[in-house]
Structures are given as structure tokens and as C-alpha cells.
Design a protein around this motif. Structure first.
Motif, PDB file in Angstrom:
ATOM      1  N   ASN A   1       7.569  -1.005   5.162  1.00 30.84           N
ATOM      2  CA  ASN A   1       7.414  -2.022   6.117  1.00 30.84           C
ATOM      3  C   ASN A   1       7.212  -1.423   7.657  1.00 30.84           C
ATOM      4  O   ASN A   1       7.128  -2.265   8.541  1.00 30.84           O
ATOM      5  CB  ASN A   1       8.058  -3.106   6.178  1.00 30.84           C
ATOM      6  N   ALA A   2       7.285   0.142   7.872  1.00 24.29           N
ATOM      7  CA  ALA A   2       7.304   0.394   9.072  1.00 24.29           C
ATOM      8  C   ALA A   2       5.854   0.198   9.690  1.00 24.29           C
ATOM      9  O   ALA A   2       4.910   0.132   8.871  1.00 24.29           O
ATOM     10  CB  ALA A   2       7.688   1.960   9.072  1.00 24.29           C
ATOM     11  N   VAL A   3       5.605   0.608  11.097  1.00 19.61           N
ATOM     12  CA  VAL A   3       4.464   0.261  11.884  1.00 19.61           C
ATOM     13  C   VAL A   3       3.625  -0.932  11.157  1.00 19.61           C
ATOM     14  O   VAL A   3       2.486  -0.806  10.865  1.00 19.61           O
ATOM     15  CB  VAL A   3       3.621   1.656  11.919  1.00 19.61           C
ATOM     16  N   SER A   4       4.297  -2.070  11.046  1.00 18.99           N
ATOM     17  CA  SER A   4       3.590  -3.134  10.639  1.00 18.99           C
ATOM     18  C   SER A   4       2.562  -3.780  11.152  1.00 18.99           C
ATOM     19  O   SER A   4       1.606  -4.447  10.664  1.00 18.99           O
ATOM     20  CB  SER A   4       4.871  -4.323  10.368  1.00 18.99           C
ATOM     21  N   HIS A   5       2.236  -3.593  12.491  1.00 23.93           N
ATOM     22  CA  HIS A   5       1.123  -3.866  13.342  1.00 23.93           C
ATOM     23  C   HIS A   5       0.114  -3.139  13.021  1.00 23.93           C
ATOM     24  O   HIS A   5      -1.198  -3.413  13.292  1.00 23.93           O
ATOM     25  CB  HIS A   5       1.366  -3.560  14.831  1.00 23.93           C
ATOM     26  N   ILE A   6      -0.018  -1.961  12.149  1.00 20.81           N
ATOM     27  CA  ILE A   6      -0.944  -1.241  11.530  1.00 20.81           C
ATOM     28  C   ILE A   6      -1.551  -1.540  10.173  1.00 20.81           C
ATOM     29  O   ILE A   6      -0.783  -1.574   9.223  1.00 20.81           O
ATOM     30  CB  ILE A   6      -0.675   0.290  11.655  1.00 20.81           C
ATOM     31  N   GLU A   7      -2.911  -2.051   9.991  1.00 22.48           N
ATOM     32  CA  GLU A   7      -3.428  -1.943   8.439  1.00 22.48           C
ATOM     33  C   GLU A   7      -3.762  -0.619   7.971  1.00 22.48           C
ATOM     34  O   GLU A   7      -3.896   0.272   8.405  1.00 22.48           O
ATOM     35  CB  GLU A   7      -4.634  -2.666   8.654  1.00 22.48           C
ATOM     36  N   ILE A   8      -3.199  -0.788   6.712  1.00 22.94           N
ATOM     37  CA  ILE A   8      -3.638   0.633   5.785  1.00 22.94           C
ATOM     38  C   ILE A   8      -4.817   0.211   5.068  1.00 22.94           C
ATOM     39  O   ILE A   8      -5.050  -0.954   4.400  1.00 22.94           O
ATOM     40  CB  ILE A   8      -2.438   0.772   4.940  1.00 22.94           C
ATOM     41  N   THR A   9      -5.954   1.000   5.191  1.00 22.51           N
ATOM     42  CA  THR A   9      -7.217   0.767   4.654  1.00 22.51           C
ATOM     43  C   THR A   9      -7.407   1.789   3.604  1.00 22.51           C
ATOM     44  O   THR A   9      -7.280   3.098   3.699  1.00 22.51           O
ATOM     45  CB  THR A   9      -8.251   0.606   5.704  1.00 22.51           C
ATOM     46  N   ASP A  10      -8.381   1.308   2.669  1.00 17.35           N
ATOM     47  CA  ASP A  10      -9.051   2.515   1.583  1.00 17.35           C
ATOM     48  C   ASP A  10     -10.172   3.220   2.234  1.00 17.35           C
ATOM     49  O   ASP A  10     -10.633   2.709   3.504  1.00 17.35           O
ATOM     50  CB  ASP A  10      -9.244   1.781   0.369  1.00 17.35           C
ATOM     51  N   ARG A  11     -10.840   4.003   1.601  1.00 16.25           N
ATOM     52  CA  ARG A  11     -11.979   4.653   1.886  1.00 16.25           C
ATOM     53  C   ARG A  11     -12.978   3.714   2.617  1.00 16.25           C
ATOM     54  O   ARG A  11     -14.275   4.099   3.239  1.00 16.25           O
ATOM     55  CB  ARG A  11     -12.397   5.702   0.878  1.00 16.25           C
ATOM     56  N   ASN A  12     -13.237   2.512   1.970  1.00 14.84           N
ATOM     57  CA  ASN A  12     -14.171   1.425   2.328  1.00 14.84           C
ATOM     58  C   ASN A  12     -13.778   0.513   3.340  1.00 14.84           C
ATOM     59  O   ASN A  12     -14.543  -0.359   3.760  1.00 14.84           O
ATOM     60  CB  ASN A  12     -14.627   0.881   0.988  1.00 14.84           C
ATOM     61  N   GLY A  13     -12.663   0.971   3.916  1.00 10.93           N
ATOM     62  CA  GLY A  13     -12.386   0.219   5.139  1.00 10.93           C
ATOM     63  C   GLY A  13     -11.356  -1.176   4.709  1.00 10.93           C
ATOM     64  O   GLY A  13     -11.239  -2.069   5.812  1.00 10.93           O
ATOM     65  N   ARG A  14     -11.240  -1.327   3.287  1.00 13.51           N
ATOM     66  CA  ARG A  14     -10.651  -2.650   3.053  1.00 13.51           C
ATOM     67  C   ARG A  14      -9.085  -2.525   2.938  1.00 13.51           C
ATOM     68  O   ARG A  14      -8.463  -1.582   2.932  1.00 13.51           O
ATOM     69  CB  ARG A  14     -10.992  -2.839   1.774  1.00 13.51           C
ATOM     70  N   ALA A  15      -8.265  -3.614   3.867  1.00 11.05           N
ATOM     71  CA  ALA A  15      -6.887  -3.676   3.854  1.00 11.05           C
ATOM     72  C   ALA A  15      -6.250  -3.642   2.420  1.00 11.05           C
ATOM     73  O   ALA A  15      -6.812  -4.371   1.479  1.00 11.05           O
ATOM     74  CB  ALA A  15      -6.410  -4.673   4.663  1.00 11.05           C
ATOM     75  N   ILE A  16      -5.095  -2.684   2.357  1.00 13.06           N
ATOM     76  CA  ILE A  16      -4.332  -2.631   0.865  1.00 13.06           C
ATOM     77  C   ILE A  16      -3.092  -3.081   1.100  1.00 13.06           C
ATOM     78  O   ILE A  16      -2.622  -3.429   2.325  1.00 13.06           O
ATOM     79  CB  ILE A  16      -4.472  -1.190   0.514  1.00 13.06           C
ATOM     80  N   ASN A  17      -2.539  -3.696  -0.021  1.00 14.57           N
ATOM     81  CA  ASN A  17      -1.048  -4.006   0.103  1.00 14.57           C
ATOM     82  C   ASN A  17       0.060  -2.868  -0.027  1.00 14.57           C
ATOM     83  O   ASN A  17      -0.089  -2.359  -1.256  1.00 14.57           O
ATOM     84  CB  ASN A  17      -1.002  -5.170  -1.161  1.00 14.57           C
ATOM     85  N   ARG A  18       0.792  -2.979   1.057  1.00 10.68           N
ATOM     86  CA  ARG A  18       1.371  -1.574   1.444  1.00 10.68           C
ATOM     87  C   ARG A  18       2.752  -1.634   0.225  1.00 10.68           C
ATOM     88  O   ARG A  18       3.198  -0.786  -0.070  1.00 10.68           O
ATOM     89  CB  ARG A  18       1.921  -1.405   2.663  1.00 10.68           C
ATOM     90  N   GLY A  19       2.784  -3.018  -0.145  1.00  9.41           N
ATOM     91  CA  GLY A  19       3.925  -3.182  -1.201  1.00  9.41           C
ATOM     92  C   GLY A  19       3.490  -2.596  -2.463  1.00  9.41           C
ATOM     93  O   GLY A  19       4.453  -2.380  -3.250  1.00  9.41           O
ATOM     94  N   ALA A  20       2.459  -2.355  -2.778  1.00  8.69           N
ATOM     95  CA  ALA A  20       1.978  -1.931  -4.007  1.00  8.69           C
ATOM     96  C   ALA A  20       1.815  -0.228  -3.997  1.00  8.69           C
ATOM     97  O   ALA A  20       1.035   0.400  -5.017  1.00  8.69           O
ATOM     98  CB  ALA A  20       0.560  -2.305  -4.353  1.00  8.69           C
TER      99      ALA A  20
END
Length: 535
Positions: free
Chosen positions: A367-386
Motif C-alpha cells: 500500500n506504499a505510494v498509494s497516490h500512484i496508480e499502477i498500470t499495465d502495458r495498456n495503461g489500465r489500472a491494476i489491483n495492487r492487492g493482487a
């Protein structure tokens, strides 16, 4: 210089002409052949010279007896006599030494070899005085600047087709800044011949109200440096305080009028060391010897400012924050063209920050840097919990990261883009407190602006009737908005520890990245030296 050398060459020409009258045709032919053969052999190792001499059947341009040859000789010798004025290695272009070598060249073969040698020296001088002695990226890797080198063959052809004195006089940069730096260099060299700025100021900090011998030393130093008129005061009075403030402003220091440790450290730097800074600045000016644009953005890293320049005049300026002092975060030096701005920008996190800073944090806490979205190669946000972040390293981490538009966005509310391979641009920042610092080196390399909205208004003023209303309308939408500049603006990110204002005020700044010290060492290795001149 020209009148001094002309009689010798006129006499030399007469003697050579009379001698030629008394030699048989076969001997004259043999001498011509020997001369041309020496030229051909001497020029063969240099492609540009070989092509040039081949195009004129290996006849010389310097050592002959024609009026044109004499004019070129004298013009070159006169130019060499002032090489030291421009911070070039004077010993390399010593006109007296060259004159002696010419006098010693008695045979046709020796004269042919000297003709080639003079062309070699001319080419070295022309390139050095026009586009610099050094290749900057070989000295400082962070200087990414493309040097505007001219054709070496073109130098020779243009010299032959031109008035030689006028051609040589036109070689140095024609920028007003170069002329001002040259003037300040000569002034400081004359001052150095008379003892420089005199004794340094001893001891620790002094404040207004102080008195005594140390205040007198401070007064005398400021008088010698031109920051105050001669005075008999022994007290740190209002006049002395104003002079200290002027000194501080000219050296990028907080102008509080207190002669603290930092101020005294800068004040006690010798005139010889300041001359080195000017010589380096002149070399840097040669590296940028091409049109900068009637309107351009000038970012001086050492001054922590970004300015809009119109016809060599500052029309807008703001404080900046630059790359931190760590070697991997320093801002590079280069020029490019600003094409657009983005209002309410997203921050697409650079790969280096992702893998070196954010991935280790995520491995410790998903849950670190929670203000940042993690995205896949297509720019879609992913669930960091997974995601099991521990299974990845800097090479295998497959995701990108993005911070959506917001007031807390790392880029603030606007960024100014001049697309480049170094991923450097100008932008707003939520970290406003840093602009109050004297040394503002904190970023990952990009340039943060203290007044980004006003900077945007100034850029948009040439294409929008009401630039502020135009900008604010898009800002209030909260949506990311690209605004193209109808007339793209050149951007020059430079590093000048010595520079002038158009008013003529000479300024010095600290060598925060230790780049100029490396450049000076390289120049000294090429034979450049600080000198003192009388008169």
C-alpha cells in the motif's frame, strides 16, 4: 600587427622574385614541383586540406609572393596575436614563433610544408574561436549539447574567396553576451596586473553596526571590486550594507546585507579564479554559437532561474528548482524546442524512479505510494492487492506507474514540453517551500518553476487575446488538456557560473555540479592560461 609584418614579406617577395629571374626554366620547374610535392605530402593526412589543395593543383595560399598571399599571412598573424584575448592557448598561436619558422623556410619543399602547417593552424584557430576548443561531452558527460561545427573545407574555401582580415574578424561568436564577457575578461586582466582586488577579508561574519580593522578590510575589498565608492568609514554603516547587498545580488546570495560566512567565502575568491570562470563561460558561449531564437527560454542551472528572452532582453523570469547534486539526478545541458504545455497533467513516473524507489517500497508494503496508480502495458489500472511485488526485480517489473491530475501531483498543475530523450521538461510543483532556499537543487533532473502560471501566460500572450482567462478555463475543468504553441519556442538549458546582464553587470555563481572546474582543467591541459596584462 599588419604594418609590422608587411615590410618583411614585401622584401621577401622582392628577393624571391629577383632570384627567380636568374634561375633556368628547368630549375624553376623543379622548385615548383618540389613545393607542390611537399604540399601534397603534408596535406595527405588531412582529408579537408587534401581536397582543398588538390582543387588548386597543390599551389599554396600563405607563403607565396602575391598580394593575396601577403594579405592572408598578415591577417592570420594579426588574428593569432589576439588569440589570448579570447581565452585560446596563446602559445599555440604565437605569431613571433610562426614568423621565425617562415623565415627559416628557405627551400621550396620547406615553404610547401610551411604552407600546409599554416593551413593546419588556421583550421585549428578557426574552429576553436568559433565553436570551442573542447568537445564538451568528453569532459562532462551531462553536457548533451550538439556543437555547431562548421566544415573545415568550407573554412579554407571561404578564406580564399573573402577578404582575409574581415573573414577572421567574423569568426568569434557575434552574440552580445560574448562581447560583454570579452570586455570583462580584458578589464579583469588589467586589474590583475595591478594586484587584483587586494587583501582578502579576514575572520568570521560581520553585521551592520560593527567597526574596526576587519570592517576596513571589507570596505576596501568592496571598493576594489567596484561595489562602492571610496570611503574613509571604519563602521559597517548603511552605505557599506548596501554595497554588501549589491555584491550578494551579483553572486546569487541572499541579499540580507550581512557579511556572513558564505558571502565572505565568495568575496575572498581571487581575481585569477574569477578569470577562469569567465574564460570557461566564453568557451561555453562558443559551444552555443548559433541563433538562439528571437524569443527563447533560457534556464541557467547555476542561477536557479528560468527566463523568457525577447531579442536578448529578459521579459519574464522566475525562480527554479533543478536536479539534485547526486550524479544520477543532475540536470543535463542541452537545447530543444518547446512545442506545447499540458494543463492538469498526469505524471508518468520515470522507469528509474519506479524500480529504484517505488518498487522497494512496494515490496515492503503493497500500500506504499498509494497516490500512484499502477498500470499495465495498456495503461489500465491494476489491483495492487493482487500482485506479489517480491517476485520482481528492477529488470523484470512489468508495470508502469501514473499519478492522475491533482493539486498534489508531482508536476503540479502545468508542465511545459520540449520532447527530448532525457525526459526533461519544465513544470509546476506542490513543493513551494523549496523556492525560498538559496541553493535550489532538489529534483530528479526536471526544472520546477516558482511561477508556472505566469510563465504560461507569458508564453500564451502571443497567441491568445486573454491568456490568463484561456489558461484558467482549462485549469478549472480538472481534465488533462494539451495546448500547442503556435510558434514553438527554443529552450536552452545552460550552466553559466559567469555571465552578464544586458546592463553590463558581471555576475558569478557557484559551480554547484563541479562542471566548470573540470572544463577549466581541460582547457588548461590544452594550453589555456590566466594572464595579467598591463596598460
Amino acid at each position: 600587427m599588419t604594418t609590422f609584418f608587411t615590410p618583411f614579406f614585401r622584401a621577401f617577395a622582392c628577393v624571391a622574385f629577383l632570384a627567380a629571374l636568374w634561375v633556368p626554366a628547368s630549375t624553376a620547374q623543379a622548385q615548383t614541383t618540389a613545393f607542390r610535392q611537399a604540399v601534397a605530402e603534408g596535406a595527405a593526412r588531412d582529408e579537408a586540406m587534401a581536397e582543398f589543395y588538390r582543387g588548386r593543383d597543390f599551389n599554396g595560399i600563405w607563403t607565396g609572393t602575391t598580394r593575396a598571399d601577403r594579405a592572408r599571412r598578415n591577417a592570420l598573424l594579426a588574428a593569432f596575436a589576439s588569440a589570448g584575448d579570447h581565452g585560446l592557448p596563446a602559445a599555440m598561436y604565437d605569431p613571433d614563433a610562426l614568423m621565425s619558422r617562415l623565415q627559416a623556410a628557405n627551400t621550396p619543399a620547406e615553404k610547401g610544408a610551411m604552407d600546409v602547417e599554416m593551413s593546419r593552424l588556421f583550421l585549428s584557430y578557426a574552429r576553436s574561436i568559433q565553436t570551442g576548443i573542447l568537445t564538451p561531452s568528453r569532459v562532462v558527460a551531462e553536457i548533451k549539447r550538439e556543437i555547431p561545427l562548421r566544415s573545415r573545407l568550407g573554412y579554407l574555401q571561404s578564406l580564399e574567396a573573402s577578404s582575409p582580415a574581415a573573414f577572421l574578424a567574423a569568426l568569434p561568436p557575434s552574440s552580445p553576451e560574448y562581447a560583454r564577457l570579452l570586455r570583462e575578461k580584458l578589464t579583469l586582466e588589467r586589474l590583475l596586473a595591478n594586484g587584483g582586488w587586494g587583501p582578502t577579508v579576514p575572520g568570521g561574519a560581520m553585521e551592520p553596526g560593527a567597526s574596526g580593522t576587519r570592517v576596513v578590510a571589507l570596505r576596501d575589498r568592496l571598493v576594489a571590486m567596484g561595489f562602492m565608492e571610496r570611503s574613509a568609514t571604519q563602521t559597517y554603516d548603511a552605505t557599506l550594507q548596501a554595497a554588501v547587498q549589491q555584491f550578494q545580488q551579483a553572486h546569487g546570495l541572499t541579499p540580507d546585507g550581512v557579511a556572513g560566512a558564505g558571502t565572505l567565502r565568495e568575496m575572498n575568491i581571487s581575481a585569477a579564479a574569477r578569470l577562469q570562470q569567465i574564460i570557461v563561460a566564453m568557451e561555453r558561449e562558443r559551444w552555443t554559437n548559433r541563433p538562439r531564437g528571437e524569443r527563447h527560454v533560457w534556464v541557467n542551472l547555476t542561477d536557479f532561474t528560468a527566463a523568457i528572452m525577447d531579442n536578448d532582453r529578459v521579459t519574464f523570469s522566475t525562480r527554479s528548482v533543478i536536479g539534485a547534486l547526486d550524479s544520477d539526478r543532475q540536470s543535463p545541458e542541452f537545447s530543444d524546442v518547446m512545442e506545447f504545455m499540458v494543463i492538469n497533467p498526469s505524471w508518468y513516473v520515470p522507469r528509474s524512479i519506479i524500480v529504484n524507489e517505488y518498487l522497494p517500497a512496494l515490496q515492503r508494503n503493497r500500500n506504499a505510494v498509494s497516490h500512484i496508480e499502477i498500470t499495465d502495458r495498456n495503461g489500465r489500472a491494476i489491483n495492487r492487492g493482487a500482485v506479489n511485488f517480491s517476485q520482481y526485480n528492477a529488470r523484470t517489473f512489468p508495470f508502469s506507474m501514473r499519478q492522475p491530475p491533482s493539486r498534489g501531483n508531482a508536476l503540479g498543475l502545468v508542465k511545459f514540453m520540449f520532447p527530448n530523450q532525457y525526459n526533461i521538461y519544465l513544470h509546476d510543483t506542490p513543493a513551494k517551500s523549496l523556492f525560498g532556499r538559496e541553493v535550489r537543487a532538489f529534483s530528479h533532473g526536471c526544472i520546477r518553476l516558482n511561477d508556472p502560471f505566469d510563465f504560461a501566460y507569458a508564453l500564451l500572450a502571443v497567441q491568445e487575446t486573454d491568456p490568463e482567462a484561456f489558461f484558467q478555463q482549462r485549469l478549472r475543468s480538472g481534465s488533462e488538456s494539451r495546448v500547442n504553441l503556435n510558434n514553438p519556442v527554443p529552450v536552452h538549458i545552460v550552466y553559466r557560473t559567469a555571465f552578464t546582464h544586458t546592463t553590463g553587470q558581471l555576475n558569478f555563481r557557484r559551480d554547484i555540479y563541479n562542471r566548470d572546474s573540470r572544463i577549466w582543467a581541460a582547457l588548461a591541459n590544452e594550453g589555456v592560461a590566466v594572464r595579467a596584462i598591463g596598460g
